[in-house]
Write an enzyme that holds these catalytic residues in place. Sequence first.
Site, PDB file in Angstrom:
ATOM      1  N   HIS A   2      63.702  64.104  60.833  1.00 14.21           N
ATOM      2  CA  HIS A   2      64.486  63.136  60.041  1.00 14.21           C
ATOM      3  C   HIS A   2      65.624  63.790  59.257  1.00 14.21           C
ATOM      4  O   HIS A   2      66.470  63.085  58.702  1.00 14.21           O
ATOM      5  CB  HIS A   2      63.586  62.381  59.057  1.00 14.21           C
ATOM      6  CG  HIS A   2      62.598  61.471  59.708  1.00 14.21           C
ATOM      7  ND1 HIS A   2      62.951  60.506  60.626  1.00 14.21           N
ATOM      8  CD2 HIS A   2      61.239  61.378  59.581  1.00 14.21           C
ATOM      9  CE1 HIS A   2      61.868  59.863  61.031  1.00 14.21           C
ATOM     10  NE2 HIS A   2      60.817  60.369  60.422  1.00 14.21           N
TER      11      HIS A   2
ATOM     12  N   ASP B 109      57.258  61.642  68.474  1.00 16.51           N
ATOM     13  CA  ASP B 109      56.789  61.168  67.167  1.00 16.51           C
ATOM     14  C   ASP B 109      56.988  59.643  67.127  1.00 16.51           C
ATOM     15  O   ASP B 109      57.905  59.117  67.759  1.00 16.51           O
ATOM     16  CB  ASP B 109      57.618  61.837  66.062  1.00 16.51           C
ATOM     17  CG  ASP B 109      57.111  61.530  64.657  1.00 16.51           C
ATOM     18  OD1 ASP B 109      56.415  62.386  64.088  1.00 16.51           O
ATOM     19  OD2 ASP B 109      57.429  60.439  64.139  1.00 16.51           O
TER      20      ASP B 109
ATOM     21  N   HIS C  83      58.124  57.844  64.897  1.00 14.66           N
ATOM     22  CA  HIS C  83      59.384  57.460  64.240  1.00 14.66           C
ATOM     23  C   HIS C  83      60.578  57.979  65.026  1.00 14.66           C
ATOM     24  O   HIS C  83      60.496  59.030  65.670  1.00 14.66           O
ATOM     25  CB  HIS C  83      59.444  58.056  62.828  1.00 14.66           C
ATOM     26  CG  HIS C  83      58.325  57.631  61.935  1.00 14.66           C
ATOM     27  ND1 HIS C  83      57.197  58.394  61.737  1.00 14.66           N
ATOM     28  CD2 HIS C  83      58.174  56.505  61.198  1.00 14.66           C
ATOM     29  CE1 HIS C  83      56.378  57.757  60.899  1.00 14.66           C
ATOM     30  NE2 HIS C  83      56.948  56.606  60.557  1.00 14.66           N
TER      31      HIS C  83
HETATM   32 ZN   LIG Z   1      56.721  60.354  62.308  1.00 18.90          ZN
END
Ligand SMILES: [Zn+2]
Length: 333
Positions: A122, A159, A161
């Site tokens: 991220h 993942d 996300h």
């Molecule tokens: Zn994640």
Amino acid sequence: MPVFFRHPSSLQHDTGWGHPERAERIRAVEAGLERRDWLGWERREAPRATEEQLLAVHPREHLDAVREMSARGGAFDLDTPTSEGSWEAALHAAGGACALVETLLGEGERAGFAALRPPGHHAEPARAMGFCLFGNAAVAARHALDSLGADRVFILDWDVHHGNGTNAIFHRSREVLFASIHQYPFYPGTGPLGDVGSGEGEGYSLNLPVPAGAGEDVFCSLAQHVAIPVARRFRPDLILVSAGFDGHRLDPVGGCTLETASYSALARQVRALADELDVPVGAVLEGGYDLGALAGSVAATMEGLADGDEPPAVARDRLADVAAKVVGRYWEL
Ligand SMILES: [Zn+2]
């Protein structure tokens, strides 16, 4: 012998009481592997990333911000607190990923895993967010391209996300093929199917969103029928997996339904692609917040990456057809 990178500084990044991204994650992974004699993998200490490695992806202001925030134990946002040990942990998390690609490309090792924290996918060039301080996998990919002779790197991010940071870092690049299978809509809100990269990199971002509840059939179908066929044509010199395990059905954060064995199935697909292309593959730890599921899934991934078995054929899911319509504008599938 495959190589597993770790470092005790991963335990010193203190995110505070109740935070899912906690030191116990690493303890659980390592305790599980210890019980299984590390699956025969060699353990190595992750070095610190060098300033040069980090500056190839992040501006100097971001390095300064992470160092200063850690020194005073402040937080970048509600999700992304730091502590005094965070700076050192972040250096080793990025450095472990860089050492991993050095081992793969420099020493001819076929497989490896960098299991450190904080995670990285991220983190944008100038922004820490979503539990991530530096873009570990992106820093490693950049290092492989800049210093280790790689011309093309394929990053598969499984993942739960979207890997917005990695995607942002290579959005305009055709040196990195970035494929992300992620729950959508979900945190961080980015990664729709229509985001295919931009500029020179148009067609080199494969965003493959799945609905909440998606399981192994959907993830494996998108990998086998979309991401891997494109990667085959891309002909990478190196494959990296942004290996998050929060798509597991027991995960308290994600809403998907993968099983522990699903990660072995995904890893076997990647292993088969790597063998076909005769290139190495390394996994870099991202999320995964149920301690038992995380420990089991890391081990399952390591087994799959080291294994030479043919992966099972996967039925083509409807979402693969939907994705192929978009991806097929850029790649023959
Ligand atoms: Zn994640």
